[in-house]
Scaffold this motif. Structure first.
Motif, PDB file in Angstrom:
ATOM      1  N   PRO A  96       0.809  -1.226   0.000  1.00  0.00           N
ATOM      2  CA  PRO A  96       0.000   0.000   0.000  1.00  0.00           C
ATOM      3  C   PRO A  96       0.838   1.270   0.000  1.00  0.00           C
ATOM      4  N   GLU A  97       1.906   1.285   0.803  1.00  0.00           N
ATOM      5  CA  GLU A  97       2.767   2.472   0.859  1.00  0.00           C
ATOM      6  C   GLU A  97       3.520   2.667  -0.455  1.00  0.00           C
ATOM      7  N   LEU A  98       4.037   1.585  -1.022  1.00  0.00           N
ATOM      8  CA  LEU A  98       4.773   1.689  -2.285  1.00  0.00           C
ATOM      9  C   LEU A  98       3.854   2.137  -3.414  1.00  0.00           C
ATOM     10  N   ALA A  99       2.650   1.571  -3.459  1.00  0.00           N
ATOM     11  CA  ALA A  99       1.693   1.938  -4.507  1.00  0.00           C
ATOM     12  C   ALA A  99       1.299   3.405  -4.397  1.00  0.00           C
ATOM     13  N   ALA A 100       1.096   3.881  -3.170  1.00  0.00           N
ATOM     14  CA  ALA A 100       0.728   5.287  -2.971  1.00  0.00           C
ATOM     15  C   ALA A 100       1.855   6.216  -3.410  1.00  0.00           C
ATOM     16  N   ALA A 101       3.095   5.843  -3.087  1.00  0.00           N
ATOM     17  CA  ALA A 101       4.245   6.673  -3.480  1.00  0.00           C
ATOM     18  C   ALA A 101       4.395   6.708  -4.995  1.00  0.00           C
ATOM     19  N   LEU A 102       4.218   5.560  -5.639  1.00  0.00           N
ATOM     20  CA  LEU A 102       4.311   5.501  -7.100  1.00  0.00           C
ATOM     21  C   LEU A 102       3.213   6.316  -7.761  1.00  0.00           C
ATOM     22  N   THR A 103       2.001   6.204  -7.247  1.00  0.00           N
ATOM     23  CA  THR A 103       0.878   6.956  -7.812  1.00  0.00           C
ATOM     24  C   THR A 103       1.130   8.451  -7.727  1.00  0.00           C
ATOM     25  N   ALA A 104       1.615   8.913  -6.572  1.00  0.00           N
ATOM     26  CA  ALA A 104       1.899  10.340  -6.395  1.00  0.00           C
ATOM     27  C   ALA A 104       2.996  10.803  -7.352  1.00  0.00           C
ATOM     28  N   ALA A 105       4.044   9.997  -7.504  1.00  0.00           N
ATOM     29  CA  ALA A 105       5.143  10.367  -8.399  1.00  0.00           C
ATOM     30  C   ALA A 105       4.686  10.386  -9.852  1.00  0.00           C
ATOM     31  N   ALA A 106       3.884   9.387 -10.244  1.00  0.00           N
ATOM     32  CA  ALA A 106       3.395   9.332 -11.625  1.00  0.00           C
ATOM     33  C   ALA A 106       2.521  10.540 -11.939  1.00  0.00           C
ATOM     34  N   HIS A 107       1.639  10.910 -11.021  1.00  0.00           N
ATOM     35  CA  HIS A 107       0.779  12.077 -11.247  1.00  0.00           C
ATOM     36  C   HIS A 107       1.599  13.362 -11.327  1.00  0.00           C
ATOM     37  N   ALA A 108       2.647  13.463 -10.510  1.00  0.00           N
ATOM     38  CA  ALA A 108       3.497  14.651 -10.533  1.00  0.00           C
ATOM     39  C   ALA A 108       4.238  14.768 -11.871  1.00  0.00           C
ATOM     40  N   ILE A 109       4.712  13.641 -12.379  1.00  0.00           N
ATOM     41  CA  ILE A 109       5.405  13.656 -13.672  1.00  0.00           C
ATOM     42  C   ILE A 109       4.425  14.020 -14.790  1.00  0.00           C
ATOM     43  N   GLU A 110       3.228  13.430 -14.746  1.00  0.00           N
ATOM     44  CA  GLU A 110       2.207  13.763 -15.749  1.00  0.00           C
ATOM     45  C   GLU A 110       1.893  15.254 -15.728  1.00  0.00           C
ATOM     46  N   ARG A 111       1.757  15.816 -14.544  1.00  0.00           N
ATOM     47  CA  ARG A 111       1.467  17.249 -14.405  1.00  0.00           C
ATOM     48  C   ARG A 111       2.578  18.089 -15.024  1.00  0.00           C
ATOM     49  N   ASP A 112       3.826  17.730 -14.734  1.00  0.00           N
ATOM     50  CA  ASP A 112       4.954  18.517 -15.260  1.00  0.00           C
ATOM     51  C   ASP A 112       5.103  18.340 -16.766  1.00  0.00           C
ATOM     52  N   LEU A 113       4.810  17.150 -17.267  1.00  0.00           N
ATOM     53  CA  LEU A 113       4.862  16.939 -18.714  1.00  0.00           C
ATOM     54  C   LEU A 113       3.810  17.786 -19.423  1.00  0.00           C
ATOM     55  N   HIS A 114       2.590  17.823 -18.877  1.00  0.00           N
ATOM     56  CA  HIS A 114       1.518  18.632 -19.475  1.00  0.00           C
ATOM     57  C   HIS A 114       1.878  20.119 -19.416  1.00  0.00           C
ATOM     58  N   ALA A 115       2.442  20.539 -18.281  1.00  0.00           N
ATOM     59  CA  ALA A 115       2.810  21.950 -18.130  1.00  0.00           C
ATOM     60  C   ALA A 115       3.884  22.350 -19.126  1.00  0.00           C
ATOM     61  N   SER A 116       4.863  21.470 -19.343  1.00  0.00           N
ATOM     62  CA  SER A 116       5.935  21.793 -20.291  1.00  0.00           C
ATOM     63  C   SER A 116       5.406  21.839 -21.716  1.00  0.00           C
ATOM     64  N   THR A 117       4.425  20.964 -22.019  1.00  0.00           N
ATOM     65  CA  THR A 117       3.809  20.982 -23.342  1.00  0.00           C
ATOM     66  C   THR A 117       3.031  22.272 -23.555  1.00  0.00           C
ATOM     67  N   ASP A 118       2.291  22.695 -22.528  1.00  0.00           N
ATOM     68  CA  ASP A 118       1.524  23.938 -22.617  1.00  0.00           C
ATOM     69  C   ASP A 118       2.452  25.137 -22.783  1.00  0.00           C
ATOM     70  N   ASP A 119       3.560  25.133 -22.034  1.00  0.00           N
ATOM     71  CA  ASP A 119       4.528  26.238 -22.137  1.00  0.00           C
ATOM     72  C   ASP A 119       5.129  26.314 -23.528  1.00  0.00           C
ATOM     73  N   ALA A 120       5.427  25.117 -24.100  1.00  0.00           N
ATOM     74  CA  ALA A 120       5.999  25.090 -25.453  1.00  0.00           C
ATOM     75  C   ALA A 120       4.991  25.610 -26.462  1.00  0.00           C
ATOM     76  N   GLY A 121       3.717  25.286 -26.270  1.00  0.00           N
ATOM     77  CA  GLY A 121       2.674  25.777 -27.177  1.00  0.00           C
ATOM     78  C   GLY A 121       2.524  27.285 -27.102  1.00  0.00           C
ATOM     79  N   VAL A 122       2.602  27.829 -25.892  1.00  0.00           N
ATOM     80  CA  VAL A 122       2.508  29.290 -25.724  1.00  0.00           C
ATOM     81  C   VAL A 122       3.695  29.977 -26.379  1.00  0.00           C
ATOM     82  N   ALA A 123       4.875  29.381 -26.206  1.00  0.00           N
ATOM     83  CA  ALA A 123       6.083  29.967 -26.804  1.00  0.00           C
ATOM     84  C   ALA A 123       5.986  29.994 -28.313  1.00  0.00           C
ATOM     85  N   ARG A 124       5.468  28.889 -28.903  1.00  0.00           N
ATOM     86  CA  ARG A 124       5.319  28.859 -30.360  1.00  0.00           C
ATOM     87  C   ARG A 124       4.288  29.898 -30.832  1.00  0.00           C
ATOM     88  N   ALA A 125       3.236  30.081 -30.070  1.00  0.00           N
ATOM     89  CA  ALA A 125       2.183  31.018 -30.458  1.00  0.00           C
ATOM     90  C   ALA A 125       2.677  32.467 -30.450  1.00  0.00           C
TER      91      ALA A 125
END
Length: 258
Positions: free
Chosen positions: A227-256
């Protein structure tokens, strides 16, 4: 300037050249491949067959050969390099939280490749696995990614058992177990004395398809840790997804703004 190694292996050289040709120039027939390499048609056919077996090539409906999943996944290294840079801080946090080594990996056809590892501080620990390639249906991260695929997506990878060397039934069993748990476990499936827990990053549309894993010596693993390992992995995966989406959005704004 590069000089050819004194003790070069011609078959390896031919296979590598052929893989690059398929990636950079598109589909080739056996006769054309033989002409480009300056080898017999039978030799070209054997090389192409081996590239297909290792997912570096695949055969079209018209029997020509094209770049396979491995070559397409790395058609540009930028997505993997970007994923690695985004993931590393979160891998460090994962190691601090769990006390065990952490990895990020990407799916390559029916295999996964480790693209980054952060080691824990224990003397007895799972070491750096960066660059290592493992069967996806055995590795914890590979299992986590496969569990998110549809039947059609799984069929595209595992329908031909003679090529993959993996039974479709075995893949289905792994997928069912992983979906039921909500995370994936590899208990000495890829290496004796090593247990790992995996979680996918993103969804099936993510490029490249990726996953995280926490790996530890089996001697230190116990089911009550899950349970502890799964919770830590879930939190890390969501954090990476968030940062990946943010970097994609930033790149789109820069291109615009250009």
């Amino acid at each position: 300037m590069k000089n050819k190694p004194t003790y070069s292996i011609d078959s390896v050289d031919h296979a590598l050249r052929l893989a690059v040709l398929l990636q950079q120039e598109g589909p080739l027939g056996v006769t054309e491949a033989a002409r480009r390499l300056g080898v017999a048609r039978s030799t070209a056919h054997r090389l192409l067959t081996m590239l297909v077996y290792r997912d570096f090539a695949e055969q079209d409906d018209d029997r020509r050969y094209a770049a396979g999943p491995v070559m397409r996944s790395f058609n540009g290294v930028e997505p993997v390099t970007h994923l690695r840079s985004i993931a590393l801080p979160h891998l460090r946090t994962l190691v601090e939280r769990t006390g065990e080594s952490a990895n990020v990996m990407v799916l390559l056809g029916t295999q996964v490749q480790m693209v980054a590892t952060v080691e824990c501080a224990h003397i007895l620990r799972v070491g750096d696995r960066e660059g290592r390639i493992l069967p996806a249906h055995l590795a914890s991260g590979g299992r986590a990614v496969l569990a998110r695929f549809s039947r059609a997506e799984l069929d595209a990878r595992y329908a031909d058992e003679s090529r993959t060397g993996v039974s479709r039934e075995a893949v289905e069993r792994v997928v069912r177990q992983t979906r039921r748990r909500g995370f994936a476990i590899n208990d000495q499936g890829t290496e004796a004395g090593l247990t790992a827990v995996g979680h996918a990053v993103g969804d099936t549309r993510s490029t490249p398809a990726a996953a995280l894993s926490i790996a530890m010596p089996t001697a230190r693993y116990h089911r009550r840790m899950l349970p502890e390992l799964a919770a830590a992995l879930t939190a890390a995966a969501h954090a990476i997804e968030r940062d990946l989406h943010a970097s994609t959005d930033d790149a789109g704004v820069a291109r615009a703004r250009r």
